[in-house]
Enzyme design. Structure first.
Site, PDB file in Angstrom:
ATOM      1  N   TYR A  76       6.514 -15.929  -7.255  1.00 33.60           N
ATOM      2  CA  TYR A  76       6.227 -15.377  -8.581  1.00 33.60           C
ATOM      3  C   TYR A  76       7.527 -14.845  -9.163  1.00 33.60           C
ATOM      4  O   TYR A  76       8.133 -13.929  -8.612  1.00 33.60           O
ATOM      5  CB  TYR A  76       5.197 -14.269  -8.416  1.00 33.60           C
ATOM      6  CG  TYR A  76       4.799 -13.526  -9.671  1.00 33.60           C
ATOM      7  CD1 TYR A  76       4.246 -14.197 -10.758  1.00 33.60           C
ATOM      8  CD2 TYR A  76       4.921 -12.146  -9.742  1.00 33.60           C
ATOM      9  CE1 TYR A  76       3.847 -13.513 -11.882  1.00 33.60           C
ATOM     10  CE2 TYR A  76       4.527 -11.440 -10.866  1.00 33.60           C
ATOM     11  CZ  TYR A  76       3.984 -12.130 -11.930  1.00 33.60           C
ATOM     12  OH  TYR A  76       3.592 -11.441 -13.053  1.00 33.60           O
ATOM     13  N   TYR A 230      -6.015  -9.015  -6.504  1.00 35.05           N
ATOM     14  CA  TYR A 230      -4.680  -8.512  -6.153  1.00 35.05           C
ATOM     15  C   TYR A 230      -4.399  -7.166  -6.793  1.00 35.05           C
ATOM     16  O   TYR A 230      -3.968  -6.216  -6.125  1.00 35.05           O
ATOM     17  CB  TYR A 230      -3.606  -9.522  -6.583  1.00 35.05           C
ATOM     18  CG  TYR A 230      -2.209  -9.086  -6.193  1.00 35.05           C
ATOM     19  CD1 TYR A 230      -1.692  -9.411  -4.948  1.00 35.05           C
ATOM     20  CD2 TYR A 230      -1.426  -8.318  -7.051  1.00 35.05           C
ATOM     21  CE1 TYR A 230      -0.430  -8.992  -4.568  1.00 35.05           C
ATOM     22  CE2 TYR A 230      -0.165  -7.889  -6.677  1.00 35.05           C
ATOM     23  CZ  TYR A 230       0.328  -8.220  -5.439  1.00 35.05           C
ATOM     24  OH  TYR A 230       1.580  -7.791  -5.063  1.00 35.05           O
ATOM     25  N   HIS A 231      -4.612  -7.060  -8.080  1.00 39.40           N
ATOM     26  CA  HIS A 231      -4.228  -5.846  -8.794  1.00 39.40           C
ATOM     27  C   HIS A 231      -5.145  -4.680  -8.445  1.00 39.40           C
ATOM     28  O   HIS A 231      -4.738  -3.520  -8.541  1.00 39.40           O
ATOM     29  CB  HIS A 231      -4.212  -6.122 -10.296  1.00 39.40           C
ATOM     30  CG  HIS A 231      -3.270  -7.233 -10.648  1.00 39.40           C
ATOM     31  ND1 HIS A 231      -3.703  -8.535 -10.797  1.00 39.40           N
ATOM     32  CD2 HIS A 231      -1.927  -7.248 -10.842  1.00 39.40           C
ATOM     33  CE1 HIS A 231      -2.660  -9.305 -11.076  1.00 39.40           C
ATOM     34  NE2 HIS A 231      -1.583  -8.561 -11.112  1.00 39.40           N
ATOM     35  N   LYS A 592       3.286   7.212 -20.091  1.00 42.31           N
ATOM     36  CA  LYS A 592       4.036   5.978 -19.921  1.00 42.31           C
ATOM     37  C   LYS A 592       4.534   5.565 -21.302  1.00 42.31           C
ATOM     38  O   LYS A 592       3.853   5.791 -22.304  1.00 42.31           O
ATOM     39  CB  LYS A 592       3.169   4.877 -19.311  1.00 42.31           C
ATOM     40  CG  LYS A 592       2.692   5.202 -17.897  1.00 42.31           C
ATOM     41  CD  LYS A 592       1.904   4.064 -17.288  1.00 42.31           C
ATOM     42  CE  LYS A 592       2.774   2.880 -16.969  1.00 42.31           C
ATOM     43  NZ  LYS A 592       3.729   3.127 -15.877  1.00 42.31           N
ATOM     44  N   ASP A 596       4.139  -1.203 -20.460  1.00 43.35           N
ATOM     45  CA  ASP A 596       3.766  -1.233 -19.047  1.00 43.35           C
ATOM     46  C   ASP A 596       2.395  -0.581 -18.870  1.00 43.35           C
ATOM     47  O   ASP A 596       2.245   0.619 -19.071  1.00 43.35           O
ATOM     48  CB  ASP A 596       4.816  -0.494 -18.222  1.00 43.35           C
ATOM     49  CG  ASP A 596       4.454  -0.417 -16.748  1.00 43.35           C
ATOM     50  OD1 ASP A 596       3.608  -1.218 -16.303  1.00 43.35           O
ATOM     51  OD2 ASP A 596       5.012   0.447 -16.049  1.00 43.35           O
ATOM     52  N   HIS A 598       0.648  -0.647 -15.927  1.00 44.99           N
ATOM     53  CA  HIS A 598       0.389  -0.290 -14.532  1.00 44.99           C
ATOM     54  C   HIS A 598       0.371   1.238 -14.420  1.00 44.99           C
ATOM     55  O   HIS A 598       1.417   1.882 -14.376  1.00 44.99           O
ATOM     56  CB  HIS A 598       1.476  -0.861 -13.619  1.00 44.99           C
ATOM     57  CG  HIS A 598       1.492  -2.358 -13.577  1.00 44.99           C
ATOM     58  ND1 HIS A 598       2.074  -3.114 -14.564  1.00 44.99           N
ATOM     59  CD2 HIS A 598       0.999  -3.236 -12.661  1.00 44.99           C
ATOM     60  CE1 HIS A 598       1.946  -4.407 -14.259  1.00 44.99           C
ATOM     61  NE2 HIS A 598       1.291  -4.501 -13.121  1.00 44.99           N
TER      62      HIS A 598
END
Length: 713
Positions: A76, A230-231, A592, A596, A598
């Site tokens: 990736y 995954y996340h 943040k 982004d 996350h």
């Protein structure tokens, strides 16, 4: 046939559970599975009847597994410009990589062109910037798309990105029918954890259905969705939540496919999955085995007859969260262990993370080590010679069966709410992940969960490491100039006509009216006319609106677990002392900046600080520096805490400090934590940052340090 899933019958998996007798000494996993010191196995019904390559696929989705063809090596990657990423891809393909996995930058994910005011700090920082099909053509220059499988991690701006890939291939001379690979297109998980959404959940699901229909007619070798756990794993979910939420997402996508007039056997064989693989070796193997069995059963209950419809095929990526900035060369070992678990769990393709990804984007040097880790496993260990080496293991089968029971219970609760779409909209699933992540962090900070280099075997000195750095100003300048050149060379009449057709289709979809056009087909026509990614996203936003996530946090989880830690006790005393000194509790805005999404770290910090005696405000996602400054001033905070993960800190944090100065509030302390290369520290301190906290810093230690600095200790 569409079954009634208003209540998911998890007891369907009871037939897989054998008789067992255990001793009294036990240990409990994060999934609340009791691990006895002795397992006596009775009649193991599921294993005894399982055959590799046959439903329910406990022993692998293919009969021969790796004995005839090993898994596909993917890496990736994507950064800076399309030309830089293209050169990186071609070097990797020459080095033995067999497929491409494209990482896009955050403005691209969020539907912004590189010249948008909200894009500047993030352009090219955490992936490659794609504004028009001309960028996509450069990205795949001299890469034969009829031969190379391409995986694209894209959800929010999935329409213009997939359309650009299709058009780039056409203009390379490759027909759409020849394309192979996967587009992630898993929008539900974005609302749970990763947050790179654009439109609200329901219109986003309509877009998924449009892509399903287009792919079914035009892309027979291409997977139109990769359903991602995954996340969730990286966001803090244990294996049972990762499995339950991902499989529940899959059920929603099946429903959407059927609503789109597709037959279950017409599209289910091309649904694929994506798992994270962490350091809990046996649990990760069990997770993959359990997932295959449960998915096979779920799809069968939707009426599938084709065995290929029932087979869960998956890509895996080793965990980024498990990597440490401390002693980063140890990350090579972590990645190798996780890669081995993925292979022994029967993945179809694999990405191995690089040793420096806890600090920055990977260099060519670290990426080569990561890629070669797979080549060593494939070529030197002999593991490809055995079809299912863990079959019949008492321990692995025990974990698999107990995990299925946990997951079945969780899916049942989700279906009682009306399915995963409802659980996304009401926030219950997201809250469970955030609670699990906060609890785990408290256990790490207290030493109950061991991490080498973090809370045990700490290094005596830092390990210097060369990391990849990029010139953001130069990247933005070049990207904006190229974008302007494309706009100046196109036919504006065609552009307006394409945008008008997209807008009409989107408004019709929002009204649940069918007008005969396919939204992806219209996007392909628009991309051919050199309509930009941002223009397509903006015109769809007129019909669908742009989604805003409610900023909240869990409370009490960190404090309940960590209250007896000495650092916690000392921090609470300091917070009381600060209140006497200042007349109010210490107040922090956890925020943040940029695109982004996350937010695991920010949410955990906010929750923990609230339990440590702070008044906490949580900023909305995707704010500009001036918006964060306005929120800080409005709430009259003492501290602004910035969580940074995406490489935009050198641009956006100084801008925030300048905005606070403009408002006469340079008295507010700005602190920063997250993935920041140590060589950037001096620049940030010079800009006015008061404190920097590296990954792995115990939260109570950071809170205590902030309070002492506030009070001049």
């Amino acid at each position: 046939m569409k079954p009634n899933f208003s209540l998911f019958d998890h007891q369907i998996f009871a037939r897989f559970k054998p008789n067992r007798a255990f001793s009294s000494t036990a240990f409990e996993t994060r999934e609340h599975i009791t691990l006895p010191s002795k397992i006596e196995v009775g009649s193991n019904q599921i294993y005894e009847s399982a055959v590799p390559g046959e439903p329910p696929f406990l022993r692998g989705p293919y009969a021969s597994m790796y004995t005839l063809q090993p898994w596909t090596i993917r890496q990736y990657a994507g950064f800076s410009s399309a030309s830089e990423s293209n050169a990186f891809y071609r070097r990797n393909l020459a080095g033995g990589q067999k497929g491409l996995s494209v990482a896009f930058d955050l403005p691209t994910h969020r539907g912004y062109d590189s010249d948008h005011p909200r894009a500047s700090g993030d352009v090219g920082a955490a992936g490659v910037a794609i504004d028009t099909v001309e960028d996509m053509k450069i990205l795949f220059k001299d890469i034969p798309l009829e031969q190379i499988s391409v995986s694209m991690t894209m959800n929010g701006a999935v329409l213009p990105i997939l359309a650009s890939y299709i058009v780039a291939a056409k203009e390379q001379g490759v027909e759409t029918q020849q394309l192979s690979g996967t587009i992630q297109n898993d929008i539900l998980k974005e609302f749970l954890i990763r947050n790179t959404f654009i439109y609200p959940p329901r219109p986003s699901m309509k877009i998924v259905g449009e892509i399903f229909k287009y792919a079914a007619s035009n892309m027979p070798k291409f997977n139109p969705i990769s359903i991602s756990g995954y996340h969730m794993h990286e966001g803090g979910a244990p294996a049972d939540l990762e499995l339950a939420f991902t499989l529940s997402d899959g059920m929603e996508y099946i429903k959407k496919g059927i609503e789109s007039s597709l037959t279950i056997d017409g599209f289910a064989p091309r649904l694929s999955f994506f798992w994270a693989i962490g350091m809990h070796f046996f649990m990760e193997i069990a997770k993959m085995r359990a997932g295959r069995v449960m998915w096979s059963t779920i799809v069968e209950r939707f009426g599938a007859q084709n065995p290929k419809s029932k087979a869960l095929r998956t890509h895996c990526q080793t965990s980024g969260w498990s990597l440490t900035a401390q002693e980063p060369y140890n990350n090579v070992s972590r990645t190798c262990i996780e890669a081995l678990a993925a292979v022994l769990g029967h993945t179809q393709s694999l990405h191995t993370n690089s040793l420096d990804e806890a600090i920055a984007l990977p260099t060519d040097y670290s990426a080569r080590i990561a890629r070669n880790t797979q080549i060593y496993l494939m070529g030197e260990t002999g593991i490809t010679k055995a079809i299912d080496p863990w079959a019949g293991s008492h321990f692995v089968e025990y974990l698999t069966e107990n995990l299925m029971e946990k997951v079945g219970n969780e899916i049942s609760q989700i279906e009682e709410q009306g399915g995963m779409l409802a659980a996304v909209e009401n926030g219950s699933a997201k809250l469970k992940i955030e609670s699990a992540a906060t609890l785990l962090q408290a256990k790490i900070d207290g030493g109950e969960s061991k991490l080498v280099g973090i809370n045990i075997n700490k290094p005596l000195e830092e390990t210097p490491l060369h990391v990849l750095t990029m010139d953001n100003k130069a990247i933005v300048k070049a990207q904006v100039e190229f974008l302007l050149a494309v706009k100046n060379s196109r036919d504006e009449i065609k552009v307006k006509a394409c945008l008008s057709a997209l807008e009409k289709k989107a408004f019709d979809m929002e009204k649940d009216q069918e007008n005969g056009d396919n939204l992806l087909s219209l996007a392909v026509e628009a991309v051919e006319a050199r309509v930009t990614l941002g223009e397509i996203s903006e015109v769809l936003e007129k019909a669908f609106t742009r989604y805003k996530l409610h900023a909240g946090m869990v409370k009490g989880v960190y404090g309940q677990q960590a209250m007896e830690q000495e650092d916690v006790k000392e921090t609470l005393k300091l917070a009381d002392e600060f209140e006497k000194w200042d007349g109010r509790r210490p107040r922090i805005l956890v925020a943040k900046i940029g695109q982004d999404g996350h937010d695991r770290g920010a949410k955990i910090v906010a929750s923990a600080f609230a339990d440590l005696g702070f008044d906490v405000d949580v900023g909305s996602l995707f704010q500009l520096p001036e918006e964060v400054a306005d929120t800080a001033v409005e709430n009259d905070v003492h501290i602004v805490g910035i969580s940074s993960l995406a490489g935009a800190h050198k641009v956006l944090v100084p801008q925030l400090i300048e905005e606070l100065r403009k408002r006469g509030r340079d008295d507010m302390m700005v602190v920063v934590g997250g993935v920041i290369p140590p060589e950037d520290y001096s620049e940030l301190y010079k800009a006015g940052v008061a404190l920097l906290f590296s990954p792995g810093t115990p939260i109570a230690v950071s809170a205590k340090t902030i309070l002492k600095k506030l009070m001049g200790y």
